[in-house]
Each structure stands twice: as structure tokens, then as C-alpha cells.
Scaffold this motif. Structure first.
Motif, PDB file in Angstrom:
ATOM      1  N   PHE A 144       0.817  -1.211   0.000  1.00 10.22           N
ATOM      2  CA  PHE A 144       0.000   0.000   0.000  1.00 10.22           C
ATOM      3  C   PHE A 144       0.848   1.256   0.000  1.00 10.22           C
ATOM      4  O   PHE A 144       0.402   2.314  -0.429  1.00 10.22           O
ATOM      5  CB  PHE A 144      -0.928   0.033   1.216  1.00 10.22           C
ATOM      6  CG  PHE A 144      -1.963  -1.046   1.218  1.00 10.22           C
ATOM      7  CD1 PHE A 144      -2.646  -1.358   2.369  1.00 10.22           C
ATOM      8  CD2 PHE A 144      -2.255  -1.760   0.075  1.00 10.22           C
ATOM      9  CE1 PHE A 144      -3.601  -2.357   2.379  1.00 10.22           C
ATOM     10  CE2 PHE A 144      -3.199  -2.758   0.067  1.00 10.22           C
ATOM     11  CZ  PHE A 144      -3.873  -3.065   1.233  1.00 10.22           C
ATOM     12  N   ALA A 145       2.081   1.172   0.499  1.00 12.79           N
ATOM     13  CA  ALA A 145       2.942   2.342   0.456  1.00 12.79           C
ATOM     14  C   ALA A 145       3.632   2.471  -0.888  1.00 12.79           C
ATOM     15  O   ALA A 145       3.887   3.583  -1.353  1.00 12.79           O
ATOM     16  CB  ALA A 145       3.984   2.266   1.573  1.00 12.79           C
ATOM     17  N   ALA A 146       3.931   1.359  -1.550  1.00 10.44           N
ATOM     18  CA  ALA A 146       4.672   1.421  -2.802  1.00 10.44           C
ATOM     19  C   ALA A 146       3.770   1.772  -3.977  1.00 10.44           C
ATOM     20  O   ALA A 146       4.200   2.458  -4.910  1.00 10.44           O
ATOM     21  CB  ALA A 146       5.374   0.086  -3.057  1.00 10.44           C
ATOM     22  N   VAL A 147       2.505   1.329  -3.960  1.00 15.38           N
ATOM     23  CA  VAL A 147       1.629   1.549  -5.119  1.00 15.38           C
ATOM     24  C   VAL A 147       1.380   3.043  -5.384  1.00 15.38           C
ATOM     25  O   VAL A 147       1.521   3.490  -6.522  1.00 15.38           O
ATOM     26  CB  VAL A 147       0.306   0.774  -4.931  1.00 15.38           C
ATOM     27  CG1 VAL A 147      -0.748   1.263  -5.894  1.00 15.38           C
ATOM     28  CG2 VAL A 147       0.539  -0.706  -5.113  1.00 15.38           C
ATOM     29  N   ALA A 163      -0.440   1.598 -14.477  1.00 15.88           N
ATOM     30  CA  ALA A 163       0.623   0.708 -14.020  1.00 15.88           C
ATOM     31  C   ALA A 163       0.506   0.437 -12.530  1.00 15.88           C
ATOM     32  O   ALA A 163       0.732  -0.689 -12.067  1.00 15.88           O
ATOM     33  CB  ALA A 163       1.989   1.328 -14.333  1.00 15.88           C
ATOM     34  N   ALA A 164       0.139   1.474 -11.768  1.00 19.83           N
ATOM     35  CA  ALA A 164      -0.014   1.285 -10.329  1.00 19.83           C
ATOM     36  C   ALA A 164      -1.167   0.343 -10.025  1.00 19.83           C
ATOM     37  O   ALA A 164      -1.073  -0.511  -9.134  1.00 19.83           O
ATOM     38  CB  ALA A 164      -0.252   2.643  -9.653  1.00 19.83           C
ATOM     39  N   LEU A 165      -2.260   0.472 -10.786  1.00 21.78           N
ATOM     40  CA  LEU A 165      -3.413  -0.412 -10.573  1.00 21.78           C
ATOM     41  C   LEU A 165      -3.051  -1.856 -10.866  1.00 21.78           C
ATOM     42  O   LEU A 165      -3.405  -2.792 -10.147  1.00 21.78           O
ATOM     43  CB  LEU A 165      -4.565   0.052 -11.461  1.00 21.78           C
ATOM     44  CG  LEU A 165      -5.902  -0.630 -11.308  1.00 21.78           C
ATOM     45  CD1 LEU A 165      -6.367  -0.581  -9.872  1.00 21.78           C
ATOM     46  CD2 LEU A 165      -6.916   0.034 -12.209  1.00 21.78           C
ATOM     47  N   ARG A 166      -2.274  -2.052 -11.941  1.00 18.70           N
ATOM     48  CA  ARG A 166      -1.833  -3.391 -12.290  1.00 18.70           C
ATOM     49  C   ARG A 166      -0.956  -3.996 -11.204  1.00 18.70           C
ATOM     50  O   ARG A 166      -1.095  -5.160 -10.830  1.00 18.70           O
ATOM     51  CB  ARG A 166      -1.020  -3.275 -13.550  1.00 18.70           C
ATOM     52  CG  ARG A 166      -1.052  -4.462 -14.372  1.00 18.70           C
ATOM     53  CD  ARG A 166      -0.823  -3.984 -15.747  1.00 18.70           C
ATOM     54  NE  ARG A 166      -0.862  -5.089 -16.609  1.00 18.70           N
ATOM     55  CZ  ARG A 166      -0.031  -5.235 -17.621  1.00 18.70           C
ATOM     56  NH1 ARG A 166       0.861  -4.316 -17.838  1.00 18.70           N
ATOM     57  NH2 ARG A 166      -0.142  -6.280 -18.383  1.00 18.70           N
ATOM     58  N   TYR A 167      -0.019  -3.171 -10.708  1.00 22.13           N
ATOM     59  CA  TYR A 167       0.859  -3.611  -9.635  1.00 22.13           C
ATOM     60  C   TYR A 167       0.020  -3.992  -8.425  1.00 22.13           C
ATOM     61  O   TYR A 167       0.232  -5.046  -7.801  1.00 22.13           O
ATOM     62  CB  TYR A 167       1.840  -2.478  -9.301  1.00 22.13           C
ATOM     63  CG  TYR A 167       2.746  -2.712  -8.120  1.00 22.13           C
ATOM     64  CD1 TYR A 167       3.317  -1.634  -7.456  1.00 22.13           C
ATOM     65  CD2 TYR A 167       3.050  -3.988  -7.660  1.00 22.13           C
ATOM     66  CE1 TYR A 167       4.165  -1.826  -6.381  1.00 22.13           C
ATOM     67  CE2 TYR A 167       3.892  -4.180  -6.582  1.00 22.13           C
ATOM     68  CZ  TYR A 167       4.436  -3.101  -5.938  1.00 22.13           C
ATOM     69  OH  TYR A 167       5.265  -3.287  -4.869  1.00 22.13           O
ATOM     70  N   ALA A 173       5.354  -0.279 -14.356  1.00 25.64           N
ATOM     71  CA  ALA A 173       5.407   0.489 -13.119  1.00 25.64           C
ATOM     72  C   ALA A 173       6.637   1.374 -13.106  1.00 25.64           C
ATOM     73  O   ALA A 173       6.590   2.536 -12.700  1.00 25.64           O
ATOM     74  CB  ALA A 173       5.409  -0.450 -11.917  1.00 25.64           C
ATOM     75  N   HIS A 174       7.759   0.843 -13.570  1.00 27.91           N
ATOM     76  CA  HIS A 174       8.966   1.656 -13.590  1.00 27.91           C
ATOM     77  C   HIS A 174       8.895   2.751 -14.635  1.00 27.91           C
ATOM     78  O   HIS A 174       9.430   3.842 -14.440  1.00 27.91           O
ATOM     79  CB  HIS A 174      10.186   0.782 -13.881  1.00 27.91           C
ATOM     80  CG  HIS A 174      10.699   0.113 -12.669  1.00 27.91           C
ATOM     81  ND1 HIS A 174      11.069   0.814 -11.555  1.00 27.91           N
ATOM     82  CD2 HIS A 174      10.903  -1.186 -12.381  1.00 27.91           C
ATOM     83  CE1 HIS A 174      11.482  -0.024 -10.634  1.00 27.91           C
ATOM     84  NE2 HIS A 174      11.394  -1.240 -11.107  1.00 27.91           N
ATOM     85  N   ALA A 175       8.254   2.457 -15.761  1.00 26.00           N
ATOM     86  CA  ALA A 175       8.224   3.446 -16.836  1.00 26.00           C
ATOM     87  C   ALA A 175       7.514   4.716 -16.391  1.00 26.00           C
ATOM     88  O   ALA A 175       7.901   5.817 -16.764  1.00 26.00           O
ATOM     89  CB  ALA A 175       7.526   2.852 -18.058  1.00 26.00           C
ATOM     90  N   GLY A 176       6.470   4.560 -15.556  1.00 23.94           N
ATOM     91  CA  GLY A 176       5.691   5.730 -15.189  1.00 23.94           C
ATOM     92  C   GLY A 176       6.077   6.365 -13.871  1.00 23.94           C
ATOM     93  O   GLY A 176       5.654   7.472 -13.562  1.00 23.94           O
ATOM     94  N   ALA A 189      -7.491  -2.295   0.781  1.00 27.25           N
ATOM     95  CA  ALA A 189      -6.981  -2.592  -0.556  1.00 27.25           C
ATOM     96  C   ALA A 189      -8.032  -2.256  -1.606  1.00 27.25           C
ATOM     97  O   ALA A 189      -7.725  -1.655  -2.637  1.00 27.25           O
ATOM     98  CB  ALA A 189      -6.583  -4.062  -0.652  1.00 27.25           C
ATOM     99  N   THR A 190      -9.279  -2.630  -1.336  1.00 27.15           N
ATOM    100  CA  THR A 190     -10.350  -2.331  -2.287  1.00 27.15           C
ATOM    101  C   THR A 190     -10.527  -0.828  -2.435  1.00 27.15           C
ATOM    102  O   THR A 190     -10.713  -0.318  -3.546  1.00 27.15           O
ATOM    103  CB  THR A 190     -11.656  -2.978  -1.822  1.00 27.15           C
ATOM    104  OG1 THR A 190     -11.431  -4.358  -1.600  1.00 27.15           O
ATOM    105  CG2 THR A 190     -12.743  -2.797  -2.844  1.00 27.15           C
ATOM    106  N   ALA A 191     -10.439  -0.121  -1.299  1.00 23.34           N
ATOM    107  CA  ALA A 191     -10.589   1.335  -1.363  1.00 23.34           C
ATOM    108  C   ALA A 191      -9.498   1.946  -2.230  1.00 23.34           C
ATOM    109  O   ALA A 191      -9.760   2.806  -3.084  1.00 23.34           O
ATOM    110  CB  ALA A 191     -10.546   1.920   0.042  1.00 23.34           C
ATOM    111  N   LEU A 192      -8.249   1.501  -2.017  1.00 24.73           N
ATOM    112  CA  LEU A 192      -7.142   2.028  -2.810  1.00 24.73           C
ATOM    113  C   LEU A 192      -7.326   1.693  -4.284  1.00 24.73           C
ATOM    114  O   LEU A 192      -7.148   2.541  -5.165  1.00 24.73           O
ATOM    115  CB  LEU A 192      -5.823   1.451  -2.282  1.00 24.73           C
ATOM    116  CG  LEU A 192      -4.542   1.873  -2.985  1.00 24.73           C
ATOM    117  CD1 LEU A 192      -4.371   3.367  -2.948  1.00 24.73           C
ATOM    118  CD2 LEU A 192      -3.348   1.196  -2.330  1.00 24.73           C
ATOM    119  N   ALA A 193      -7.730   0.459  -4.575  1.00 26.28           N
ATOM    120  CA  ALA A 193      -7.891   0.048  -5.971  1.00 26.28           C
ATOM    121  C   ALA A 193      -9.021   0.838  -6.639  1.00 26.28           C
ATOM    122  O   ALA A 193      -8.893   1.294  -7.778  1.00 26.28           O
ATOM    123  CB  ALA A 193      -8.166  -1.457  -6.041  1.00 26.28           C
TER     124      ALA A 193
END
Lengths: 510, 113
Positions: free
Chosen positions: A160-163, A177-181, A248-251, B78-82
Motif C-alpha cells: 500500500f505504500a509502494a503503489v 501501471a499502479a493499478l496493475r501492480y 510500473a517503472h516506466a511511469g 486494498a479495495t478502497a485504494l484500488a
């Protein structure tokens, strides 16, 4: 082994409070930075980093001088219900590595994430400094946790901190990219959680030391460890579960890329090691270790080849990360099944030196690429001509990191590859040596390809898009020099890395 | 077949359905729903573990129940963030493809691994 169990069951070590500080300082920093906001987020971050670096070095010196792991029993509630924090040799090394790289990232990011003078509070800097501390706190918890569910919480905190750091720029590709990660990482952590549930159902405890004593080879354990390993593989971006990493790295902003490749993916790898070598008693499954080794070798080859074909510098470095993570997984077939041979200690040291030197080298590379991209306005490899004159320190940092990635002496990468090659040949598993050598050759190809472009004259005169900050250039150079300094480690197993794991590696070092 | 076994099989079915949705459906919101189903299945398995580990006189072992509560909180965050990311992606780009640029893997919308 009995002594280690007793020391953590019987309670807190004399300097055990340092372990609590190692977690409380970053997390307290997050709370204070989030509450104070404005410019104080950055100041709080630097203060926390200074204190945390001292704590990390203190833990490392204590573990290495006493040659015993540090333990702290929370609330004096002993296992099986209580939670223990435990620092063995590899934890201490990772704590210091993390603190150093986070500190370097903080200095690097001061330029890009400073709150502007005429603004009271800006979104991106505020979020960056808070999340930097959060990633650090999560990593420290991962390295120190001795309870499987505590480690699950730390893993989720790390994700949650990295995304959001990946999506910090706010552009569509970065958010996608963040959503995919996030989706990859959530699938991984749910598998991990299922494995934790199965282990609890079978043995009634989640404390690592107690599980080590109770675990028997049975289907529940095989299934649980398989689930947990696969979940953590998705978070570590091992081929073929690596598809989230390059976008993720590209963006991501360069400081976030540095942390992501250098530290965040290593956190889940650390947990795989914990589960395999701390929770499971020997003998461990040779077949499963070979599967991990095959995936690692495939990662090395596929990642290196795809890296060579990239047009953008950041994507080349991202695929290089995919390849270098494959080296880490060669540790499994070289150690599992050879616990009584002296060469397992060699392979173990090689794997960890690879992890630490890759962390330094990759962070330096991403920072260098970020400086190049912000100065030129683009990062196309074909148009990098003339950058060496404009940013000499940066290109030097890139070159030294490249030397470590290739495995050319003197560098940490050379020591790591040498140790792994020695172990694989001496153990008779020469095929892993082929993977290591071929990976090194292709790494050499793509590093030299980029260096050639950087050192060539420009097709038209270059003007920098932003003013060049030499202090910012010095940060990747110092990280790259750090990777090079690791090359002065002796080419023998390092006892520091085996503190707290005597049951793992028998035999005398060669 | 005890009720615990029945619930365990139900949890396994939810895990299978959720994983299938997470992997194969290209729409991000459905992937998030798949993740929630997956999580629900795992929590049911935890409940079964609690029932089977119950000591005499207790209905269920309290430790897995505590783990489930933590897991629910984590899954909720997690759902909230997504969902926040999905909303922002729609606001910024107007469409919800997970690969807005066409250069990367063309088939990866449907396969996550």
C-alpha cells in the motif's frame, strides 16, 4: 538451533529495544509527517532517517559482535500467542542496506520533491515523504518479524505504500501501471494469507521458531508453502509473474523506481527465504528448489534479452531488474539439498551479496536515468549522444553500476557471481553456472550499448532542459561506489550472514 | 459431512471463482470484485480452521477469528485504494484499459501472468 529457540522463547535480548526502535522510528515519522504536513514532512523524514540509520548500524554491530540474533518479545507475551521481533544476520544486513538506500533516495529526491517557495503545501512532495517513511517502516517490519501473520501485515503495508509512489505523477499510464501492480500484489498476498491459514490449522501457532520445531512433511505444509511461495513470487516479479514491473517503472518518478527495484521487491524475496529456511526444517524439497532455480534462470535469460532490445532507458533498466532478480533464485537449488556440504555457505553468501549489491547498483542506475531524462527531456537510448559531457558524474555512476551488474571486478556483482559459480561447479550443478555466465554476457551487451550511445558526440548541440544540480548527481555516484566497495569482500562465505541460522548450513567453510 | 467441511468446500469454490475473475476479466472493477471473492473464500477457510480448532466448551478458536478481522480490514483498505485508482484512471484517461499505451503486451488485458 536449540540455543536460538531458547533465546527467543526465553525473552528479550539485552539490546532488544533497538528492534522496537527500528520499527517505531519510521512509523512514528509517518504519523508526525502526515500530521505536520507542509514543509515539515520533508524535515521529519530526514530526522527519522538520521535516527533510523543509527539504530540500524547499532543492530548490525550488536548482532555481528555477539554472533547471536537479537530478540524482543512484545509485551512479554511469549509464543505461541505472543509476537516476537527477531534480528538475525541477514535481517541486520538488510536493515542497514535499507537505511542507506532510503537515505540516499531522500537526498536525491530533495530537488524534485521540494515544496516550492510560494506554495504552502503541494500534493506530490507531501505524499512522497510520507510514503518514503512508510515503505521504510514496512520493510523493517518484514526484516524483523518472527510471526507469519505479522509478516502478512507488513507485506500489505509495503504494497500500500509502494503503489501510490508509482502513480505519483498522476498521468494515465502511471495510474494504470499502479493499478496493475496493486492487483498482482493483492493476488499474491491473498495466496500468502491462505497459506498462513493452512499452517495455523495444522499446527496451532504462527511463530516461526515454534513452527520450525513442529512442522512435519505432510500435504498441508507442502500446499501452504507452495501457496505462500507463489504469492510472494508475484510480489517479487519473478518471471513469468513479472509483467507489472516494467510499466510500473516506466511511469514512476526516478526516486520511486529506485526504491521499488532496490528494496520493495527484495522484501517479498526475504519472506520466501524466511519461509523456506526458517519455518521449514530440513530436508527441504529438492524438486521445488529446482523449479525455483529454473524460473530464476529463465528470468535471467529472458529479462536480459528483452532488456537488450529496449528503446527507452528506464525500461531497459526495469527489464534488467527482472533479470537480476533471477540470480537471487539460483540460491535455492544451490543451497537446498546441500546443507551438509561446505559449498552451501558459499552459495548463500553469493545470493545475499547479489541482493545487496544489486540494491545499490540498481538504485544508482535509476537515479542516473532519472537525471538524464530530466536534463534531456526524454530517455530514448538512441538519442543519448553528448550526455556524457553534460552530466559526467551521472554517466560515471551509470558505468560503475553497470560494472556491478555485469559482474566485472571490482564490484559486489563480481563477488556474488563468483561465489555462485564456484558453488554450482563444485556441487556438480554446472548448468546454473551457464545461466550466470550467459546472463553476465548479455548484461554486458546492454550496458555497453547504452554506454556507447552516452559517450558518443551529439547529433546536434544539446541544451539542458533544467539546470543541473551537481549535488543531486553525487547521490547515484555514491551508491554506485557503494556497490563497487562491496567488491572488496573476501571470496569466501561470510559468517555474518549465517548468524541465527546454524541449522541451515552445516559443514566447515572451504 | 460436517458443516465445517461444507463451509470449507464453499470457501474453496469462492477462491476458485474469485481467482478466475481476477485473472480473466479485463475490466478493472471486475478484477477488484474477483479479488474480494477470493478474499472472502480465504476468510471462510479461516473460519473453518477456527471451528475445527475449537477447544472443549468453545465454539471456535478465537485466533483465526482475529486474523479474519485483520484480513477484512486489509482487504477493505486494498479495495478502497484500488477503486480510488480506477476512478482517477477514468477521470484522467476516459477509459479503463490497464494498458493505455499500445506498445506493451497486447494480450495482457486478459492474462495477469
Amino acid at each position: 538451533m536449540i540455543a536460538d529457540a531458547a533465546s527467543s522463547l526465553s525473552g528479550t535480548s539485552a539490546r532488544g529495544y533497538l528492534l522496537v526502535l527500528a520499527i517505531v522510528v519510521p512509523v512514528g515519522g509517518v504519523l508526525i509527517a502526515a500530521a505536520l504536513g507542509r514543509r515539515n514532512a520533508e524535515r521529519t523524514a530526514f530526522a527519522a532517517i538520521a535516527v533510523g540509520l543509527v539504530v540500524g548500524i547499532a543492530i548490525l554491530s550488536d548482532v555481528s559482535t555477539t554472533s547471536r540474533p537479537l530478540a524482543y518479545v512484545l509485551g512479554n507475551w511469549a509464543a505461541p500467542l505472543g509476537i516476537t521481533l527477531r534480528a538475525d544476520g541477514i535481517s541486520a544486513v538488510m536493515l542497514v542496506t535499507t537505511a542507506l538506500i532510503i537515505a540516499a533516495t531522500a537526498f536525491y529526491a530533495r530537488t524534485n520533491f521540494a515544496t516550492p517557495r510560494d506554495v504552502i503545501e503541494a500534493r506530490a512532495p507531501y505524499v512522497f515523504w510520507v510514503l518514503l517513511l512508510a515503505v521504510w517502516g514496512a520493510l523493517n517490519t518484514v526484516f524483523l518479524g518472527s510471526d507469519l501473520f505479522n509478516l502478512y501485515v507488513a507485506l500489505e503495508l509495503l504494497t500500500f505504500a509502494a503503489v501510490p509512489l508509482v502513480s505519483l505523477s498522476g498521468r494515465a499510464d502511471a495510474i494504470a501501471a499502479a493499478l496493475r501492480y496493486l492487483l498482482f500484489a493483492l493476488a499474491g498476498s491473498v495466496f500468502y494469507l491462505l497459506g498462513v491459514g493452512l499452517l495455523y490449522g495444522a499446527y496451532g501457532t504462527l511463530d516461526i521458531v515454534l513452527l520450525h520445531q513442529r512442522v512435519q512433511p505432510e500435504p498441508a505444509v507442502w500446499l501452504a508453502v507452495a501457496l505462500m511461495t507463489v504469492g510472494l513470487l508475484a510480489k517479487t516479479a519473478l518471471f513469468p509473474l513479472h509483467f507489472w514491473l516494467p510499466p510500473a517503472h516506466a511511469g514512476a518518478p526516478p526516486a520511486a523506481s529506485a526504491i521499488l527495484s532496490a528494496l520493495v521487491v527484495k522484501g517479498s524475496f526475504f519472506l520466501i527465504i524466511r519461509i523456506w529456511f526458517d519455518v521449514l526444517p530440513g530436508p527441504r524439497s529438492l524438486a521445488a528448489a529446482q523449479v525455483l532455480g529454473v524460473m530464476g534462470a529463465a528470468a535471467i535469460l529472458a529479462g536480459s534479452i528483452v532488456a537488450f532490445r529496449q528503446v527507452r532507458l528506464k525500461l531497459l533498466i526495469a527489464y534488467s531488474t527482472v533479470a537480476q532478480i533471477g540470480y537471487l533464485f539460483l540460491l535455492f537449488p544451490l543451497v537446498v539439498g546441500f546443507e551438509n556440504s561446505p559449498w552451501s555457505a558459499t552459495a548463500w553468501t553469493g545470493g545475499w551479496v547479489q541482493l545487496v549489491s544489486h540494491a545499490f547498483a540498481k538504485a544508482a542506475m535509476f537515479m542516473a536515468a532519472g537525471l538524464i531524462a530530466q536534463t534531456l527531456g526524454h530517455d530514448r537510448i538512441g538519442d543519448l549522444g553528448g550526455i556524457a559531457r553534460m552530466l559526467p558524474l551521472t554517466v560515471l555512476a551509470f558505468a560503475i553500476s553497470g560494472i556491478s551488474l555485469m559482474g566485472v571486478p571490482p564490484s559486489g556483482g563480481f563477488v556474488a557471481k563468483w561465489l555462485m559459480l564456484t558453488a554450482s561447479v563444485e556441487e556438480g550443478q554446472w548448468w546454473w553456472a551457464v545461466a550466470v555466465v550467459v546472463g553476465g554476457l548479455i548484461a554486458g551487451a546492454y550496458v555497453i550499448r547504452v554506454m556507447t550511445r552516452m559517450l558518443s558526440p551529439p547529433s546536434e548541440p544539446l541544451t539542458p532542459a533544467v539546470s543541473i544540480n551537481r549535488w543531486q548527481e553525487a547521490v547515484p555516484l555514491s551508491l554506485a561506489v557503494g556497490a563497487m566497495l562491496l567488491g572488496f569482500l573476501p571470496l569466501r562465505p561470510l559468517e555474518l550472514l549465517q548468524i541465527g541460522l546454524p541449522h541451515l548450513l552445516g559443514g566447515v567453510s572451504p | 459431512m460436517t458443516s465445517a467441511t461444507l463451509f470449507g468446500l464453499c470457501g474453496a469454490a469462492l477462491i476458485g471463482l474469485g481467482l478466475f475473475g481476477l485473472l480473466t476479466d479485463p475490466h478493472p472493477l471486475r478484477k477488484i470484485l474477483g479479488f474480494n471473492l477470493l478474499g472472502g473464500g480465504v476468510f471462510l477457510v479461516f473460519g473453518v480452521v477456527a471451528r475445527r480448532g475449537a477447544a472443549a466448551g468453545f465454539y471456535g478458536d478465537p485466533v483465526p477469528q482475529a486474523l479474519v478481522i485483520t484480513g477484512i480490514v486489509v482487504a477493505f483498505s486494498a479495495t478502497a485504494l484500488a477503486v480510488a485508482l480506477v476512478l482517477r484512471l477514468y477521470q484522467v484517461s476516459g477509459d479503463l484499459s490497464l494498458t493505455p499505451q499500445s506498445s506493451e503486451q497486447p494480450h495482457s488485458d486478459g492474462a495477469e501472468g
